[in-house]
Design a protein around this motif. Structure first.
Motif: not given
Length: 288
Positions: A195-196, A199-200, A202-203
């Motif tokens: 998940d982390e 998220e990275e 995605g950024e």
């Protein structure tokens, strides 16, 4: 008075009974059978005690309902009263037909008997075949019983083995449960890391989108500059072409002039071309 009435009634009853008995006797005495003359198609029989026209027709004509036909060969004063010793004429033709019918029935019965015998023989053969099949089935049943007994023993062994396996499975189950719980915890931890990482990513994707937008804008500006440069090159090519035309025209004039004049014209033409080119270049930069 009452005694006289009773005596009178008794006397009347006795007289009535006597009269009735007399009538029966007279009627019985008048009953008689008179056979017709001898005929080849009839035969004469003597009535015996207990005979009736009904029973005689049943015996000789095989149909008790044909007793009325006897009146064709006999005269009856009262067909309901016949006596032993009297003679009665019976139609022989009917008897012959009956005998023939009986003989035909006997033939049919014999044929049926032969058919039944054939069916009986066939049934006997079928029975023997069935008995052989039954014996074979009994043998197969004995073999199957032996196999069944062996299977029961095998099943018993399997049940004992299953009990042992179940006991081992209980111990193994607790170990497997602990292992599964540990694996589940590890998987959850990996999911958290994923998940982390997602998220990275995605950024980073958003940053790449912004960079792509800026690059697209820069490309559009460069395309505009390229278009302007192409226009300038096209204008320069036109200027060069015009200068070539001017030089061509000037060459024709030089051939007619003297050498001094040729030099002057050439210099003048070159200066004009250079000036025209400079003007165009300056005009293109000012338009930028």
């Amino acid at each position: 008075m009452m005694k006289m009435i009773r005596a009178t009634l008794k006397l009347a009853l006795v007289l009535y009974i006597c009269a009735a008995l007399s009538g029966v006797y007279v009627l019985s005495a008048s009953a008689k059978i008179t056979p017709h003359a001898d005929d080849e198609n009839t035969m004469l029989i003597t009535i015996e005690k207990g005979d009736t026209l009904w029973h005689l027709c049943q015996e000789h004509l095989k149909d008790p309902l044909r007793w009325r036909e006897l009146s064709k060969h006999n005269d009856f004063t009262n067909p309901h009263l016949i006596y032993p010793g009297e003679e009665l004429r019976i139609p022989v033709a009917m008897a012959k037909e009956i005998v023939q019918a009986e003989e035909e029935d006997i033939v049919m019965q014999q044929e049926e008997l032969e058919q039944l015998r054939a069916e009986l023989e066939e049934s006997e053969a079928t029975r023997e075949k069935l008995m052989a099949e039954i014996e074979e089935v009994n043998e197969n049943m004995a073999e199957l019983k032996g196999e069944l007994q062996a299977l029961e023993e095998s099943l018993k062994s399997q049940e004992e083995l299953m009990e042992a396996v179940n006991e081992s499975a209980d111990e193994l189950g607790s170990h497997v449960k602990e292992t599964l719980e540990a694996n589940a915890a590890a998987i959850k931890e990996q999911l958290a890391h994923l998940d982390e990482h997602i998220e990275e990513l995605g950024e980073m994707l958003e940053e790449r989108k912004m960079s792509a937008a800026a690059t697209h804008k820069l490309i559009e500006e460069l395309q505009g500059n390229v278009a302007m440069s192409l226009e300038q090159i096209e204008m320069s090519q036109k200027g060069v072409a015009e200068m070539k035309m001017m030089l061509k025209d000037a060459k024709g004039v030089h051939e007619e002039m003297s050498s001094n004049k040729r030099t002057l014209v050439f210099l003048t033409t070159a200066a004009a071309g250079i000036g025209w080119l400079a003007i165009n270049l300056i005009g293109g930069r000012s338009s930028e």
